[in-house]
Scaffold this motif. Sequence first.
Motif, PDB file in Angstrom:
ATOM      1  N   ILE A 109       0.878  -1.168   0.000  1.00  0.00           N
ATOM      2  CA  ILE A 109       0.000   0.000   0.000  1.00  0.00           C
ATOM      3  C   ILE A 109       0.908   1.209   0.000  1.00  0.00           C
ATOM      4  CG2 ILE A 109      -1.765   1.286   1.250  1.00  0.00           C
ATOM      5  CD1 ILE A 109      -2.724  -1.290  -0.004  1.00  0.00           C
ATOM      6  N   ASP A 110       0.833   2.021  -1.024  1.00  0.00           N
ATOM      7  CA  ASP A 110       1.753   3.141  -1.143  1.00  0.00           C
ATOM      8  C   ASP A 110       0.979   4.437  -1.314  1.00  0.00           C
ATOM      9  OD1 ASP A 110       4.004   4.636  -1.402  1.00  0.00           O
ATOM     10  OD2 ASP A 110       4.392   4.094  -3.486  1.00  0.00           O
ATOM     11  N   ASP A 111       0.750   5.128  -0.170  1.00  0.00           N
ATOM     12  CA  ASP A 111       0.174   6.446  -0.164  1.00  0.00           C
ATOM     13  C   ASP A 111      -1.237   6.478  -0.752  1.00  0.00           C
ATOM     14  OD1 ASP A 111       3.457   7.401  -0.869  1.00  0.00           O
ATOM     15  OD2 ASP A 111       2.480   7.688   1.054  1.00  0.00           O
ATOM     16  N   GLU A 112      -1.660   7.707  -1.135  1.00  0.00           N
ATOM     17  CA  GLU A 112      -3.059   7.946  -1.397  1.00  0.00           C
ATOM     18  C   GLU A 112      -3.607   7.168  -2.583  1.00  0.00           C
ATOM     19  OE1 GLU A 112      -0.740  10.105  -0.940  1.00  0.00           O
ATOM     20  OE2 GLU A 112      -1.264  11.457   0.688  1.00  0.00           O
ATOM     21  N   ILE A 118      -7.797   0.168  -3.457  1.00  0.00           N
ATOM     22  CA  ILE A 118      -7.850  -1.115  -2.766  1.00  0.00           C
ATOM     23  C   ILE A 118      -9.099  -1.872  -3.177  1.00  0.00           C
ATOM     24  CG2 ILE A 118      -8.088  -2.213  -0.511  1.00  0.00           C
ATOM     25  CD1 ILE A 118      -6.456   0.066   0.644  1.00  0.00           C
ATOM     26  N   ARG A 119      -8.969  -3.171  -3.474  1.00  0.00           N
ATOM     27  CA  ARG A 119     -10.098  -4.027  -3.822  1.00  0.00           C
ATOM     28  C   ARG A 119     -10.355  -4.995  -2.673  1.00  0.00           C
ATOM     29  NH1 ARG A 119      -9.737  -4.412  -9.978  1.00  0.00           N
ATOM     30  NH2 ARG A 119     -11.435  -5.894  -9.793  1.00  0.00           N
ATOM     31  N   THR A 120     -11.568  -5.482  -2.574  1.00  0.00           N
ATOM     32  CA  THR A 120     -11.840  -6.513  -1.583  1.00  0.00           C
ATOM     33  C   THR A 120     -11.138  -7.799  -1.997  1.00  0.00           C
ATOM     34  OG1 THR A 120     -13.868  -7.135  -2.753  1.00  0.00           O
ATOM     35  CG2 THR A 120     -14.089  -5.562  -0.945  1.00  0.00           C
ATOM     36  N   GLY A 121     -10.512  -8.444  -1.023  1.00  0.00           N
ATOM     37  CA  GLY A 121      -9.890  -9.746  -1.264  1.00  0.00           C
ATOM     38  C   GLY A 121      -8.642  -9.715  -2.103  1.00  0.00           C
ATOM     39  N   ASN A 122      -8.029  -8.543  -2.303  1.00  0.00           N
ATOM     40  CA  ASN A 122      -6.839  -8.447  -3.147  1.00  0.00           C
ATOM     41  C   ASN A 122      -5.597  -8.215  -2.283  1.00  0.00           C
ATOM     42  OD1 ASN A 122      -5.450  -6.051  -5.467  1.00  0.00           O
ATOM     43  ND2 ASN A 122      -5.137  -8.242  -5.396  1.00  0.00           N
ATOM     44  N   VAL A 123      -4.571  -9.053  -2.471  1.00  0.00           N
ATOM     45  CA  VAL A 123      -3.323  -8.961  -1.718  1.00  0.00           C
ATOM     46  C   VAL A 123      -2.167  -9.126  -2.689  1.00  0.00           C
ATOM     47  CG1 VAL A 123      -1.896 -10.014   0.079  1.00  0.00           C
ATOM     48  CG2 VAL A 123      -4.363  -9.877   0.385  1.00  0.00           C
ATOM     49  N   ASN A 124      -1.131  -8.328  -2.495  1.00  0.00           N
ATOM     50  CA  ASN A 124       0.086  -8.491  -3.278  1.00  0.00           C
ATOM     51  C   ASN A 124       1.170  -9.067  -2.385  1.00  0.00           C
ATOM     52  OD1 ASN A 124       2.856  -7.379  -4.414  1.00  0.00           O
ATOM     53  ND2 ASN A 124       1.400  -7.447  -6.094  1.00  0.00           N
ATOM     54  N   LEU A 125       1.754 -10.170  -2.804  1.00  0.00           N
ATOM     55  CA  LEU A 125       2.793 -10.854  -2.027  1.00  0.00           C
ATOM     56  C   LEU A 125       4.134 -10.623  -2.697  1.00  0.00           C
ATOM     57  CD1 LEU A 125       3.400 -12.824   0.321  1.00  0.00           C
ATOM     58  CD2 LEU A 125       3.062 -14.697  -1.296  1.00  0.00           C
ATOM     59  N   GLU A 126       5.056 -10.035  -1.953  1.00  0.00           N
ATOM     60  CA  GLU A 126       6.365  -9.717  -2.512  1.00  0.00           C
ATOM     61  C   GLU A 126       7.313 -10.911  -2.408  1.00  0.00           C
ATOM     62  OE1 GLU A 126       7.831  -6.292  -0.548  1.00  0.00           O
ATOM     63  OE2 GLU A 126       6.450  -4.941  -1.580  1.00  0.00           O
ATOM     64  N   PRO A 127       8.014 -11.245  -3.497  1.00  0.00           N
ATOM     65  CA  PRO A 127       8.980 -12.354  -3.435  1.00  0.00           C
ATOM     66  C   PRO A 127      10.029 -12.172  -2.345  1.00  0.00           C
ATOM     67  CG  PRO A 127       8.568 -11.735  -5.715  1.00  0.00           C
ATOM     68  CD  PRO A 127       7.877 -10.706  -4.860  1.00  0.00           C
ATOM     69  N   ARG A 128      10.420 -10.925  -2.072  1.00  0.00           N
ATOM     70  CA  ARG A 128      11.415 -10.693  -1.013  1.00  0.00           C
ATOM     71  C   ARG A 128      10.854 -11.065   0.355  1.00  0.00           C
ATOM     72  NH1 ARG A 128      13.012  -4.639  -1.745  1.00  0.00           N
ATOM     73  NH2 ARG A 128      10.826  -4.563  -2.357  1.00  0.00           N
ATOM     74  N   SER A 129       9.532 -10.935   0.507  1.00  0.00           N
ATOM     75  CA  SER A 129       8.914 -11.357   1.763  1.00  0.00           C
ATOM     76  C   SER A 129       8.979 -12.868   1.912  1.00  0.00           C
ATOM     77  CB  SER A 129       7.464 -10.880   1.819  1.00  0.00           C
ATOM     78  OG  SER A 129       7.389  -9.481   1.784  1.00  0.00           O
ATOM     79  N   ALA A 145       3.549 -19.556   1.611  1.00  0.00           N
ATOM     80  CA  ALA A 145       3.475 -18.194   2.131  1.00  0.00           C
ATOM     81  C   ALA A 145       2.053 -17.664   2.148  1.00  0.00           C
ATOM     82  CB  ALA A 145       4.370 -17.274   1.300  1.00  0.00           C
ATOM     83  N   LEU A 146       1.159 -18.265   1.364  1.00  0.00           N
ATOM     84  CA  LEU A 146      -0.239 -17.830   1.364  1.00  0.00           C
ATOM     85  C   LEU A 146      -0.909 -18.080   2.708  1.00  0.00           C
ATOM     86  CD1 LEU A 146      -1.400 -19.171  -2.127  1.00  0.00           C
ATOM     87  CD2 LEU A 146      -0.469 -16.924  -1.564  1.00  0.00           C
ATOM     88  N   ASP A 147      -0.313 -18.930   3.522  1.00  0.00           N
ATOM     89  CA  ASP A 147      -0.876 -19.246   4.830  1.00  0.00           C
ATOM     90  C   ASP A 147      -0.960 -18.006   5.722  1.00  0.00           C
ATOM     91  OD1 ASP A 147      -1.969 -20.930   6.732  1.00  0.00           O
ATOM     92  OD2 ASP A 147      -0.038 -21.493   7.583  1.00  0.00           O
ATOM     93  N   ALA A 148      -0.169 -16.977   5.392  1.00  0.00           N
ATOM     94  CA  ALA A 148      -0.178 -15.746   6.184  1.00  0.00           C
ATOM     95  C   ALA A 148      -1.336 -14.830   5.812  1.00  0.00           C
ATOM     96  CB  ALA A 148       1.149 -15.006   5.998  1.00  0.00           C
ATOM     97  N   ILE A 149      -2.114 -15.198   4.804  1.00  0.00           N
ATOM     98  CA  ILE A 149      -3.192 -14.340   4.303  1.00  0.00           C
ATOM     99  C   ILE A 149      -4.531 -14.849   4.823  1.00  0.00           C
ATOM    100  CG2 ILE A 149      -4.348 -13.490   2.234  1.00  0.00           C
ATOM    101  CD1 ILE A 149      -1.681 -13.888   0.765  1.00  0.00           C
ATOM    102  N   PRO A 150      -5.310 -14.015   5.498  1.00  0.00           N
ATOM    103  CA  PRO A 150      -6.630 -14.451   5.986  1.00  0.00           C
ATOM    104  C   PRO A 150      -7.521 -14.903   4.835  1.00  0.00           C
ATOM    105  CG  PRO A 150      -5.998 -12.360   6.975  1.00  0.00           C
ATOM    106  CD  PRO A 150      -4.994 -12.629   5.898  1.00  0.00           C
ATOM    107  N   ASP A 201       6.616 -11.064  -9.222  1.00  0.00           N
ATOM    108  CA  ASP A 201       5.447 -10.485  -8.578  1.00  0.00           C
ATOM    109  C   ASP A 201       4.372 -11.557  -8.419  1.00  0.00           C
ATOM    110  OD1 ASP A 201       4.128  -7.749  -7.833  1.00  0.00           O
ATOM    111  OD2 ASP A 201       2.626  -8.777  -9.035  1.00  0.00           O
ATOM    112  N   ILE A 202       3.626 -11.478  -7.308  1.00  0.00           N
ATOM    113  CA  ILE A 202       2.525 -12.409  -7.041  1.00  0.00           C
ATOM    114  C   ILE A 202       1.316 -11.589  -6.605  1.00  0.00           C
ATOM    115  CG2 ILE A 202       1.773 -14.456  -5.764  1.00  0.00           C
ATOM    116  CD1 ILE A 202       4.815 -14.837  -5.052  1.00  0.00           C
ATOM    117  N   ASN A 203       0.245 -11.667  -7.365  1.00  0.00           N
ATOM    118  CA  ASN A 203      -0.972 -10.938  -7.046  1.00  0.00           C
ATOM    119  C   ASN A 203      -2.077 -11.945  -6.755  1.00  0.00           C
ATOM    120  OD1 ASN A 203      -2.153  -8.505  -6.553  1.00  0.00           O
ATOM    121  ND2 ASN A 203      -2.454  -7.941  -8.685  1.00  0.00           N
ATOM    122  N   ILE A 204      -2.782 -11.766  -5.642  1.00  0.00           N
ATOM    123  CA  ILE A 204      -3.760 -12.738  -5.169  1.00  0.00           C
ATOM    124  C   ILE A 204      -5.124 -12.069  -5.060  1.00  0.00           C
ATOM    125  CG2 ILE A 204      -4.376 -14.283  -3.270  1.00  0.00           C
ATOM    126  CD1 ILE A 204      -1.088 -13.754  -2.725  1.00  0.00           C
TER     127      ILE A 204
END
Length: 584
Positions: A109-112, A118-129, A145-150, A201-204
């Motif tokens: 999430i980067d600023d305004e 933001i969309r409902t149910g949308n998460v971006n997972l960074e490979p560095r994470s 790593a998806l286990d960390a996402i509700p 990049d991984i977009n969920i």
Amino acid sequence: MVIKPGKRKKQIQPEGPFHYTLSGYIREAESDEVLIGATVYVADLGKGTISNEFGFYSLTLPSGSYSIRFSYIGYQTIRWQTDLLADQVIDMKLGLEPSKLEEVRIIKIDDEVDLAQIRTGNVNLEPRSVERMPAFLGEQNVIKALDAIPGITLQGDGSTLFFVRGGNKDQNLILIDDAPIYNPAHFLGIFSTFIPEAIKDINIYKGDIPAEYGGRLSSLIDVRTKDGDVNRTIVNGSLGLATAKVAVEGPFRKGKSSYFVSGRTSYIKWYVQQYIPSMERFYFTDLNVKFNFRLSPKDRLYLTGYAGRDYFVLGTSTGNGSGISWQNLAGTIRWNHLFSDKLFSNTTLYSSKYDYNFVINVTEDDYWNSHIANLSLKTDFSWFASPDITLRFGGKVTRHNFNPGNMEINSDPGYYNIPVVHRRIAREWTLYLSNNHSITPRFSLRYGLRLGIWQNMGETTEYVYDKWYNPTDTLVYGAGEVYNTYTRLEPRIGMTYQAGRSTSLKASYSRTAQYLQLVTNSISPFTTLEVYLPAAPNIRPQMADQYSVGFFQKFRKAHLDLSLEVFTKKMQNQIDYEDHAYML
């Protein structure tokens, strides 16, 4: 950074609020990799946009002087001052921050501008994470790593089989550079098919799936691989407790074209043989290949290939081993073209195949096989009509091929006398149109419609059943004959209201259709017989309606994000084996 002024009409001084377009690509400074989801923001107007999956952005503004901010998490922010008196092309390169981020970040999430989108149910997972997360036997697992996402539940602590918001494991569309992967698991589901070092990049999406995607009920996992460094040749590798990996990337022509090749193989067999000496083969492999060519300032070509395989064989006293194996193959050819600074297109030809084999006799090459394969051609357009309206539209045609499961006996075909299960062929047509509409600086709507047409084709045989499921007739169809059609409309709508500088409310409704059914007798890859079946006269397409409402709060001083979502989902036409079904 490259700045290319567009063609400028002769003028002395604008007399009115003329509008001009800023467009270009945002890349990493060192490798020249495009940055997906980078932010372009004009604070003076409170307007901005983000780069698409190919790093392209377009923003139309009134004429004037602006300070434009280019940013991406983990990279240095650049503020660029410009007098916008004509269309401009600004290709921006961002360098990494001097110090590495210590915390694991899941949501970008980067600023305004991002808060408003933001969309409902949308998460971006960074490979560095992913690289910083705990790993079994030192092997990072993208799917784990998806286990960390509700809303996403793994089958077990060590498994890569996952379920999203009450759905089944086959209801997740997993894409690698637009090509579907049907089974993302290696080695009992402990490892995933994705090599972390090859991922960009991984977009969920767990809900509010964009109208350009469909075919699954529960989620979309959109994985993009690295293009390769266009400036330097880099070789790296590693030896872990379970696998060995190597990656090579570099330019074909410096600044113009590049390649990325990554491979992985396991040597778990040596551990397993200490406890099971009869284990003859026990391994998995992966290979990622990608080529990237800049044909012209307006044309780019990408070639991607993936191959992954698992093979497990247990020997016997007679020397005739048995076991299981499965294999994923995927390939894409993608062509990007800029018709103008407002109209971007991407045409993709892709194919993928998944084979599952239950090996009965390794020596005689006797096995049971099921597979699913597809060949698709699609074209997607993005029209940045104005700062407030972005239209996306396109179409796709796909040919599906199914083998629901047949014995391949090479030792003595007449000995087993096993009936043949007829193969299936289907053709799928898709059209979609969607609009991202910013109605006010605080309120935006996303709405779209997806039309899917599914056609079953010969050559095959279908059976007619009575209400007690007893066969009453046999129908034989010739090659290419269309004998059944399903048509489904899938509306999608979402809204975002920015209540304050750090708060937003969101809601969405989506209908999704799935024309594939996975029936399996177990959740364990060592005892399962996986069969994909198409929607047909006796199997109706799966349908789902999902409603979601969410709240997002950004605590800027504490560097914390809070996201709450409530959803309800209704699914129809689910099938499964009956209890104690006779499998073979």
